[in-house]
Motif scaffolding. Structure first.
Motif, mmCIF file in Angstrom:
data_model
loop_
_atom_site.group_PDB
_atom_site.id
_atom_site.type_symbol
_atom_site.label_atom_id
_atom_site.label_comp_id
_atom_site.label_asym_id
_atom_site.label_seq_id
_atom_site.Cartn_x
_atom_site.Cartn_y
_atom_site.Cartn_z
ATOM 1 N N GLU A 83 0.645 -1.142 0.106
ATOM 2 C CA GLU A 83 -0.085 0.010 0.060
ATOM 3 C C GLU A 83 0.957 1.436 -0.020
ATOM 4 O OE1 GLU A 83 -2.910 0.133 3.229
ATOM 5 O OE2 GLU A 83 -3.673 -2.034 2.557
ATOM 6 N N GLU A 84 2.161 1.092 -0.168
ATOM 7 C CA GLU A 84 3.006 2.335 -0.173
ATOM 8 C C GLU A 84 2.626 3.043 -1.657
ATOM 9 O OE1 GLU A 84 7.006 0.737 0.388
ATOM 10 O OE2 GLU A 84 6.420 0.142 2.246
ATOM 11 N N GLU A 85 1.790 4.080 -1.582
ATOM 12 C CA GLU A 85 1.423 4.659 -2.641
ATOM 13 C C GLU A 85 2.236 6.054 -2.914
ATOM 14 O OE1 GLU A 85 -2.937 4.886 -2.567
ATOM 15 O OE2 GLU A 85 -3.015 2.896 -2.313
ATOM 16 N N ASN A 86 2.788 6.407 -1.750
ATOM 17 C CA ASN A 86 3.178 7.955 -1.810
ATOM 18 C C ASN A 86 4.654 8.010 -1.184
ATOM 19 O OD1 ASN A 86 2.900 8.734 1.074
ATOM 20 N ND2 ASN A 86 0.612 8.993 0.534
ATOM 21 N N ILE A 87 5.476 8.958 -1.373
ATOM 22 C CA ILE A 87 6.609 9.073 -0.797
ATOM 23 C C ILE A 87 6.534 8.988 0.748
ATOM 24 C CG2 ILE A 87 6.580 11.826 -0.890
ATOM 25 C CD1 ILE A 87 9.603 9.739 -1.747
ATOM 26 N N SER A 88 5.552 9.361 1.387
ATOM 27 C CA SER A 88 5.588 9.248 2.815
ATOM 28 C C SER A 88 5.617 7.905 3.354
ATOM 29 C CB SER A 88 4.535 10.050 3.420
ATOM 30 O OG SER A 88 4.730 11.451 3.494
ATOM 31 N N GLN A 89 4.596 7.054 2.725
ATOM 32 C CA GLN A 89 4.550 5.588 2.946
ATOM 33 C C GLN A 89 5.631 5.079 2.552
ATOM 34 O OE1 GLN A 89 0.641 5.240 0.802
ATOM 35 N NE2 GLN A 89 -0.212 4.813 2.716
ATOM 36 N N LYS A 90 6.327 5.246 1.426
ATOM 37 C CA LYS A 90 7.458 4.488 0.966
ATOM 38 C C LYS A 90 8.800 4.675 1.836
ATOM 39 C CE LYS A 90 10.213 2.675 -2.223
ATOM 40 N NZ LYS A 90 11.317 2.089 -1.640
ATOM 41 N N LEU A 91 8.921 6.072 2.257
ATOM 42 C CA LEU A 91 10.070 6.340 3.116
ATOM 43 C C LEU A 91 9.730 5.700 4.559
ATOM 44 C CD1 LEU A 91 12.754 7.770 3.748
ATOM 45 C CD2 LEU A 91 11.265 10.018 4.329
ATOM 46 N N ALA A 92 8.686 5.654 5.024
ATOM 47 C CA ALA A 92 8.216 5.171 6.492
ATOM 48 C C ALA A 92 8.536 3.662 5.951
ATOM 49 C CB ALA A 92 6.687 5.391 6.607
ATOM 50 N N GLY A 93 8.115 3.159 5.167
ATOM 51 C CA GLY A 93 8.678 1.653 5.182
ATOM 52 C C GLY A 93 9.875 1.261 4.868
ATOM 53 N N ASP A 94 10.870 2.171 4.210
ATOM 54 C CA ASP A 94 12.108 2.003 4.194
ATOM 55 C C ASP A 94 12.829 2.228 5.323
ATOM 56 O OD1 ASP A 94 11.725 1.472 1.465
ATOM 57 O OD2 ASP A 94 12.592 3.485 0.824
ATOM 58 N N LEU A 95 12.543 3.144 6.312
ATOM 59 C CA LEU A 95 12.901 3.558 7.257
ATOM 60 C C LEU A 95 12.645 2.319 8.427
ATOM 61 C CD1 LEU A 95 12.282 7.388 7.810
ATOM 62 C CD2 LEU A 95 14.627 6.285 7.399
ATOM 63 N N LEU A 96 11.331 1.663 8.329
ATOM 64 C CA LEU A 96 11.058 0.666 9.261
ATOM 65 C C LEU A 96 11.948 -0.550 8.964
ATOM 66 C CD1 LEU A 96 9.123 -0.364 11.289
ATOM 67 C CD2 LEU A 96 7.599 -1.077 9.563
ATOM 68 N N MET A 97 12.340 -0.680 7.640
ATOM 69 C CA MET A 97 13.156 -1.929 7.392
ATOM 70 C C MET A 97 14.349 -1.735 7.937
ATOM 71 S SD MET A 97 11.733 -3.330 3.541
ATOM 72 C CE MET A 97 13.327 -2.561 2.952
ATOM 73 N N ALA A 98 14.921 -0.468 7.848
ATOM 74 C CA ALA A 98 16.212 -0.173 8.167
ATOM 75 C C ALA A 98 16.345 -0.174 9.675
ATOM 76 C CB ALA A 98 16.626 1.130 7.660
ATOM 77 N N LEU A 99 15.458 0.240 10.500
ATOM 78 C CA LEU A 99 15.452 0.318 11.903
ATOM 79 C C LEU A 99 15.340 -1.227 12.592
ATOM 80 C CD1 LEU A 99 14.917 2.228 14.284
ATOM 81 C CD2 LEU A 99 12.713 1.669 14.101
ATOM 82 N N ASN A 100 14.456 -1.990 11.721
ATOM 83 C CA ASN A 100 14.180 -3.384 12.204
ATOM 84 C C ASN A 100 15.674 -4.214 11.764
ATOM 85 O OD1 ASN A 100 11.658 -3.500 12.956
ATOM 86 N ND2 ASN A 100 10.842 -3.681 11.083
#
Length: 126
Positions: free
Chosen positions: A96-113
């Motif tokens: 559901e990562e449709e916009n830049i905010s969702q994409k960045l949040a997903g990328d940061l979550l993966m990096a944090l994890n």
């Protein structure tokens, strides 16, 4: 906006640069009227605002965890809070990562994890 020269430990520099650009937006736009080649599109300004909006949530936890008096018991709740926040920003699934905010949040979550994979995730957040 975040370049390949950024490191995972220097995201705060990117945040400060973007904040400063946003503060100076009017001055930069005036300078482009004199045919300087520094013009940014409306979409780029919006993207910058969205990136700053997400990265700002890392600022205080990073400062807290970086103190010489910080302990693991300080870090775990902060990291788990960031995880929960990023999960909410990302949406219910990565698809559901449709916009830049969702994409960045997903990328940061993966990096944090990935960075804190050895820390046990607690379901309750202090």
């Amino acid at each position: 906006m975040i370049t390949s020269k950024d490191t995972s430990l220097r995201w705060d520099s990117t945040l400060q640069v973007l904040r400063r650009l946003l503060e100076q937006r009017v001055a930069l736009q005036v300078s482009t009227s004199y045919n300087l080649k520094a013009e940014l599109t409306t979409e780029e300004w919006i993207m910058m605002e969205k990136v700053v909006n997400i990265l700002r949530y890392f600022e205080e936890p990073t400062k807290s965890i970086s103190k010489s008096t910080a302990t693991l018991s300080d870090a775990i709740p902060l990291i788990n809070s960031l995880r929960k926040l990023l999960e909410n920003m990302r949406g219910s699934s990565p698809r559901e990562e449709e916009n830049i905010s969702q994409k960045l949040a997903g990328d940061l979550l993966m990096a944090l994890n990935e960075r804190f994979k050895d820390l046990k995730m607690k379901r309750h957040i202090a």
